[in-house]
Design a protein around this motif. Structure first.
Motif, short mmCIF file in Angstrom:
data_model
loop_
_atom_site.label_atom_id
_atom_site.label_comp_id
_atom_site.label_asym_id
_atom_site.label_seq_id
_atom_site.Cartn_x
_atom_site.Cartn_y
_atom_site.Cartn_z
N HIS A 1 12.39 2.88 3.54
CA HIS A 1 11.62 4.19 3.70
C HIS A 1 11.07 4.57 2.41
CE1 HIS A 1 11.10 8.43 3.71
NE2 HIS A 1 10.55 8.34 4.86
N ASP A 2 11.82 4.31 1.26
CA ASP A 2 11.46 4.76 -0.16
C ASP A 2 10.34 4.07 -0.78
OD1 ASP A 2 11.83 6.48 -2.60
OD2 ASP A 2 12.48 4.48 -3.50
N CYS A 3 10.65 2.62 -0.26
CA CYS A 3 9.57 1.77 -0.56
C CYS A 3 7.99 1.89 0.11
CB CYS A 3 9.87 0.15 -0.33
SG CYS A 3 10.93 -0.51 -1.67
N PHE A 4 8.32 2.00 1.15
CA PHE A 4 6.91 2.43 2.20
C PHE A 4 6.34 3.70 1.51
CE2 PHE A 4 8.68 -0.35 5.84
CZ PHE A 4 7.60 -1.07 5.75
N THR A 5 7.14 4.68 1.39
CA THR A 5 6.45 5.82 1.03
C THR A 5 5.91 5.89 -0.44
OG1 THR A 5 8.18 7.00 2.28
CG2 THR A 5 6.99 8.42 0.56
N THR A 6 6.72 5.26 -1.33
CA THR A 6 6.10 5.11 -2.73
C THR A 6 4.74 4.38 -2.65
OG1 THR A 6 8.11 5.04 -3.70
CG2 THR A 6 6.35 4.07 -5.12
N ALA A 7 4.56 3.47 -1.99
CA ALA A 7 3.41 2.44 -1.93
C ALA A 7 2.31 3.50 -1.25
CB ALA A 7 3.84 1.03 -0.91
N ILE A 8 2.67 4.17 -0.26
CA ILE A 8 1.60 4.70 0.62
C ILE A 8 1.10 6.11 -0.46
CG2 ILE A 8 1.10 6.46 2.38
CD1 ILE A 8 2.98 4.75 4.16
N THR A 9 1.94 6.50 -1.10
CA THR A 9 1.52 7.66 -2.29
C THR A 9 0.76 7.00 -3.29
OG1 THR A 9 3.62 8.70 -1.56
CG2 THR A 9 2.31 9.43 -3.59
N LEU A 10 0.91 5.88 -3.75
CA LEU A 10 0.21 5.22 -4.84
C LEU A 10 -0.97 4.53 -4.38
CD1 LEU A 10 0.64 4.06 -7.62
CD2 LEU A 10 1.36 2.09 -6.60
N LEU A 11 -1.04 4.36 -3.06
CA LEU A 11 -2.29 3.57 -2.50
C LEU A 11 -3.23 4.54 -1.86
CD1 LEU A 11 -0.82 0.08 -1.70
CD2 LEU A 11 -1.95 0.64 -3.73
N LEU A 12 -2.87 5.49 -1.20
CA LEU A 12 -3.71 6.32 -0.44
C LEU A 12 -3.72 7.57 -0.94
CD1 LEU A 12 -2.54 5.14 3.32
CD2 LEU A 12 -4.63 4.38 1.83
N THR A 13 -5.00 8.33 -0.47
CA THR A 13 -5.14 9.60 -0.89
C THR A 13 -4.92 10.54 0.54
OG1 THR A 13 -6.91 9.04 -2.41
CG2 THR A 13 -6.85 11.35 -1.67
N PRO A 14 -4.12 11.56 0.14
CA PRO A 14 -3.73 12.45 1.22
C PRO A 14 -5.04 13.14 2.00
CG PRO A 14 -2.23 13.11 -0.35
CD PRO A 14 -3.27 11.81 -0.90
N GLY A 15 -5.08 13.16 3.19
CA GLY A 15 -6.40 13.73 3.93
C GLY A 15 -7.57 12.92 3.83
N ASP A 16 -7.53 11.59 3.30
CA ASP A 16 -8.45 10.84 3.53
C ASP A 16 -7.91 9.89 4.51
OD1 ASP A 16 -10.45 8.73 3.23
OD2 ASP A 16 -10.19 8.33 1.31
N ASP A 17 -8.92 9.76 5.70
CA ASP A 17 -8.66 8.89 6.79
C ASP A 17 -9.18 7.36 6.71
OD1 ASP A 17 -7.55 11.23 7.96
OD2 ASP A 17 -8.88 11.47 9.54
N ASP A 18 -9.90 7.29 5.80
CA ASP A 18 -10.37 5.78 5.55
C ASP A 18 -9.25 4.80 4.82
OD1 ASP A 18 -11.83 3.66 5.33
OD2 ASP A 18 -13.15 4.33 3.58
#
Length: 338
Positions: A117-134
């Motif tokens: 879970h920590d890996c997935f969360t770290t990756a998503i936080t690094l690679l995606l912008t909150p609020g951006d659905d693209d």
């Protein structure tokens, strides 16, 4: 037919290794495919040797190779070495989603759910912008994996889970909550026809997703000619000027084409960079003239199949695909270029 038995996978690995000697420029992609077939054949030690060989040759994506090596090592008893590799990848914090997905799923498969879970969360936080659905295609599986692990941990939905649901339901009729329900196993032993029918529908939905991924092993790719290459191409083959009136128009057409494909639901989009010598060699292999415009999309597909595609849209904070050196969001990623 796809390889199905260990012997089939070994034969395919041997074919890929022979091909790698013929096309050294595609060495990394071909050896990674060969290693995957060796793993499927159960020959994990030989697969490990291929990963070591790649790492010794300074690959283009060393963290991806290390992630694959870690997953493979753990499966045949080298847990300590696998953990060391995973720690190194997490510390490096790659901008490439593939290593994150591999190490997170490796931890998940070995019941290290909190670490996964920590890996997935770290990756998503690094690679995606909150609020951006693209969400880029190659990052969508990180959202799905995180959602799955959170369901197993009994965590409440958060904003990333909501985005995962939104991305998933755009391509499937059954929600992620149903697919990732930890209680689904009980339905398999049920005598209730309605419960069994619902489970069959869920399994069909999952199978459809897997088949879709397998049917598109490389991106739907658009061809990009750097300015110098395009100038050389049009000097040698002026018949292609109608395809590329100017370099600026060419870049604008690339972004517009990709956005159009995305808006119609086409996933796994990418860009391949062309060179004149490579294109001329491709035309010769097709026994055609490089001035034949019909070859251009075939050339793009061939480059993508050889692992040359770069995913579109670029990851959060990445440079624009056009080579300007500017961030994508401030270059062709702005609404002005849509």
């Amino acid at each position: 037919m796809r390889p199905d038995t260990p012997a089939d996978h070994n034969a395919e690995a041997e074919r890929l290794l022979r091909t790698a000697t013929q096309y050294p420029e595609d060495n990394e992609s071909l050896l990674l495919q060969a290693a995957a077939h060796l793993e499927l054949a159960g020959d994990r030690e030989s697969a490990s040797s291929l990963y070591d060989r790649l790492l010794a040759d300074s690959p283009e994506r060393p963290l991806l190779v290390k992630a694959l090596q870690a997953a493979n090592l753990w499966e045949y008893g080298h847990e300590a070495e696998a953990r060391a590799l995973i720690t190194g990848i997490r510390t490096a914090a790659p901008a490439d989603p593939a290593p994150w997905e591999i190490i997170a799923e490796t931890l998940e498969s070995h019941d290290e759910l909190e670490a996964s879970h920590d890996c997935f969360t770290t990756a998503i936080t690094l690679l995606l912008t909150p609020g951006d659905d693209d969400v880029p295609y190659d990052t969508q599986s990180l959202l799905t994996g995180r959602h799955r692990v959170r369901r197993m941990l009994g965590r409440a939905h958060d904003n990333w889970d909501a985005l995962a649901d939104k991305v998933h339901t755009a391509h499937a009729s059954i929600s992620l909550d149903e697919l990732h329900d930890p209680n689904r196993l009980w339905a398999l032993g049920s005598n209730n026809p309605a419960e069994l029918q619902a489970e069959i529908a869920r399994l069909r939905s999952e199978l459809g997703s897997y088949r879709s991924a397998l049917s598109r092993p490389f991106p739907v790719a658009v061809l990009h000619w750097p300015e110098g290459e395009l100038s050389e191409l049009l000097t040698a083959y002026p018949e292609l000027e109608s395809e590329y009136p100017t370099h600026t128009a060419h870049l604008t057409d690339i972004e517009a084409s990709l956005r159009d494909l995305s808006s119609t639901g086409t996933a796994n989009l990418g860009i391949v960079t062309a060179t004149v010598p490579s294109y001329e060699a491709f035309a010769a292999s097709e026994q055609s003239s490089p001035s034949n415009a019909d070859l251009l999309p075939q050339y793009a597909t061939t480059l993508a199949a050889r692992g040359k595609a770069v995913a579109w849209p670029p990851a959060k904070g990445a440079d624009c695909w056009c080579g300007s050196g500017r961030a994508y969001r401030g270059c062709h990623g702005t609404p002005l270029h849509g």
